[in-house]
Scaffold this active site. Structure first.
Site, PDB file in Angstrom:
ATOM      1  CG  ASP A  15     -28.766 -66.059  -6.452  1.00 19.57           C
ATOM      2  OD1 ASP A  15     -27.834 -66.690  -5.906  1.00 19.57           O
ATOM      3  OD2 ASP A  15     -28.714 -64.829  -6.653  1.00 19.57           O
ATOM      4  CG  ASP A  19     -26.931 -59.556  -2.974  1.00 20.31           C
ATOM      5  OD1 ASP A  19     -27.422 -60.595  -2.505  1.00 20.31           O
ATOM      6  OD2 ASP A  19     -25.992 -59.565  -3.788  1.00 20.31           O
ATOM      7  CG  HIS A 242     -22.445 -58.740  -3.510  1.00 16.35           C
ATOM      8  ND1 HIS A 242     -21.074 -58.620  -3.411  1.00 16.35           N
ATOM      9  CD2 HIS A 242     -22.841 -59.443  -2.420  1.00 16.35           C
ATOM     10  CE1 HIS A 242     -20.652 -59.237  -2.322  1.00 16.35           C
ATOM     11  NE2 HIS A 242     -21.687 -59.737  -1.695  1.00 16.35           N
ATOM     12  CG  ASP A 243     -27.033 -59.522  -6.709  1.00 15.75           C
ATOM     13  OD1 ASP A 243     -27.772 -60.379  -6.209  1.00 15.75           O
ATOM     14  OD2 ASP A 243     -25.867 -59.781  -7.103  1.00 15.75           O
TER      15      ASP A 243
HETATM   16  O1  RIB Z   1     -20.977 -63.378  -4.312  1.00 14.08           O
HETATM   17  C1  RIB Z   1     -22.084 -62.526  -4.223  1.00 14.08           C
HETATM   18  C2  RIB Z   1     -23.160 -62.968  -5.153  1.00 14.08           C
HETATM   19  O2  RIB Z   1     -23.581 -64.287  -4.815  1.00 14.08           O
HETATM   20  C3  RIB Z   1     -24.428 -62.106  -5.040  1.00 14.08           C
HETATM   21  O3  RIB Z   1     -25.108 -62.094  -6.265  1.00 14.08           O
HETATM   22  C4  RIB Z   1     -25.229 -62.847  -4.016  1.00 14.08           C
HETATM   23  O4  RIB Z   1     -26.626 -62.570  -4.120  1.00 14.08           O
HETATM   24  C5  RIB Z   1     -24.943 -64.269  -4.399  1.00 14.08           C
HETATM   25  O5  RIB Z   1     -25.787 -64.624  -5.497  1.00 14.08           O
HETATM   26 CA    CA Z   2     -27.450 -62.881  -6.299  1.00 12.59          CA
END
Ligand code: RIB
Ligand code: CA
Length: 319
Positions: A15, A19, A242-243
């Site tokens: 999405d 990240d 994060h990703d």
């Molecule tokens: O909480 C972090 C996650 O939510 C990550 O994947 C960020 O891109 C959002 O999708």
């Molecule tokens: Ca994400």
């Protein structure tokens, strides 16, 4: 050694989202990226889809892109403009969209790609709300047995982010998350307890910008915007990447301590809906407690950033 011994075949479901873009880049560099499926989340699908297409163009990613679910299974659609901007990719000036998405729906594409590449051992890498993955698992009951596994960014063992006890990807579609966490096959969960240790620094932004290529400058502007908005939320500059961690949990698993845990998704708690209830007891106390996930802890953050840098710096298509 930055290249993994073998390049796993992967489908990234995302999405974008700042990240998410770096996850696309590292998946393209360190794995065999079969396709990119897009879902609602950080922004509406009307933004996350063009953002994915733009990112493929800027970073030279040739994988096909497929549009997926535009809203959760049950929950109302919710986004994160306070982190990612209204466009979902705030910061750099976004170029016109020149790539086009495939005609096949993302859910069908996941099923078709897995069946076509089953022998390769395909990993699904969901990095947003789990709506597409849940729909694919329900539409094709054989899917769970045909994939190598699911490596997702979501949840956590400590606190949440969008809610006190829930991380955004799970919180945005808890019913979909419950389907995924109960699919019965290999599952890696990279949650906030890990990703909040992989935080962008001004030094890293400068290191990337110093590459002076179009894509590096675009990347640096994404990193700076994301770190600034996180700073506005948390008081300290620096966004957690994060990703990409969910990609590295497959391509470079040695960068994490992956521990078997029972993880359940809270669907009904007044204050805890969307929580990943991780059983941290030292000994599983009941049959219900049989581990269903490998949960990531203790990331090797410096090595993670070096791998991200190497992928952004790479000139040609991956070897
Ligand atoms: O909480 C972090 C996650 O939510 C990550 O994947 C960020 O891109 C959002 O999708
Ligand atoms: Ca994400």
């Amino acid at each position: 050694m930055t290249q993994p011994a073998t390049r796993p075949s992967v489908i990234v479901d995302c999405d974008p989202g700042h990240d998410d873009v770096f996850a696309m880049v590292v998946a393209n560099h360190y794995a065999k990226l079969l396709g990119i499926t897009v879902v609602h989340g950080n922004a509406p699908l009307t933004r996350t889809l063009p953002n994915a297409l733009i990112s493929c163009d800027v970073f030279g990613i040739n994988a096909p892109v497929f549009a997926g679910a535009e809203r959760p299974l049950i929950a109302p659609p919710r986004n994160a403009p306070h982190i990612h901007g209204e466009s979902g990719l705030g910061g750099p000036e976004l170029p016109p969209v020149t790539r086009t998405a495939e005609k096949t729906h993302a859910v069908e594409a996941i099923i078709e790609l897995v069946r076509k590449h089953e022998g390769d051992g395909v990993w699904l890498m969901p990095l947003g709300p789990l709506t597409n993955i849940a729909l694919a698992l329900r539409m094709a009951p054989d899917l769970g047995k045909r994939i190598a596994g699911i490596s997702l960014m979501g949840g956590g063992t400590l606190h949440g982010n969008r809610a006190p006890h829930a991380e955004f990807n799970i919180w945005a579609d808890p019913e979909a998350a419950s389907v995924v966490f109960n699919y019965g096959g290999p599952l890696k969960m990279v949650g906030l307890n890990t990703t909040h240790q992989v935080v962008i620094t001004k030094g890293f932004v400068e290191r990337v910008a110093a590459l002076k290529t179009r894509k590096a400058i675009f990347a640096a502007e994404l990193l700076d915007f994301f770190s600034t908005t996180y700073g506005e939320q948390l008081g300290v500059y620096g966004g957690p990447l994060h990703d990409p961690c969910a990609v590295f949990a497959v391509t470079h698993p040695q960068l994490f301590d992956l521990r078997p845990k029972r993880v359940d998704i809270e669907l009904y708690g007044e204050f805890t809906r969307g929580m990943t209830a991780v059983d941290e007891r030292p000994i599983v106390a009941s049959k219900k407690g049989e581990p269903n996930a490998l949960v990531a802890y203790e990331p090797k953050s410096a090595e993670i950033f070096d791998l991200i840098y190497a992928a952004v710096a790479a000139e040609s298509a991956p070897a």
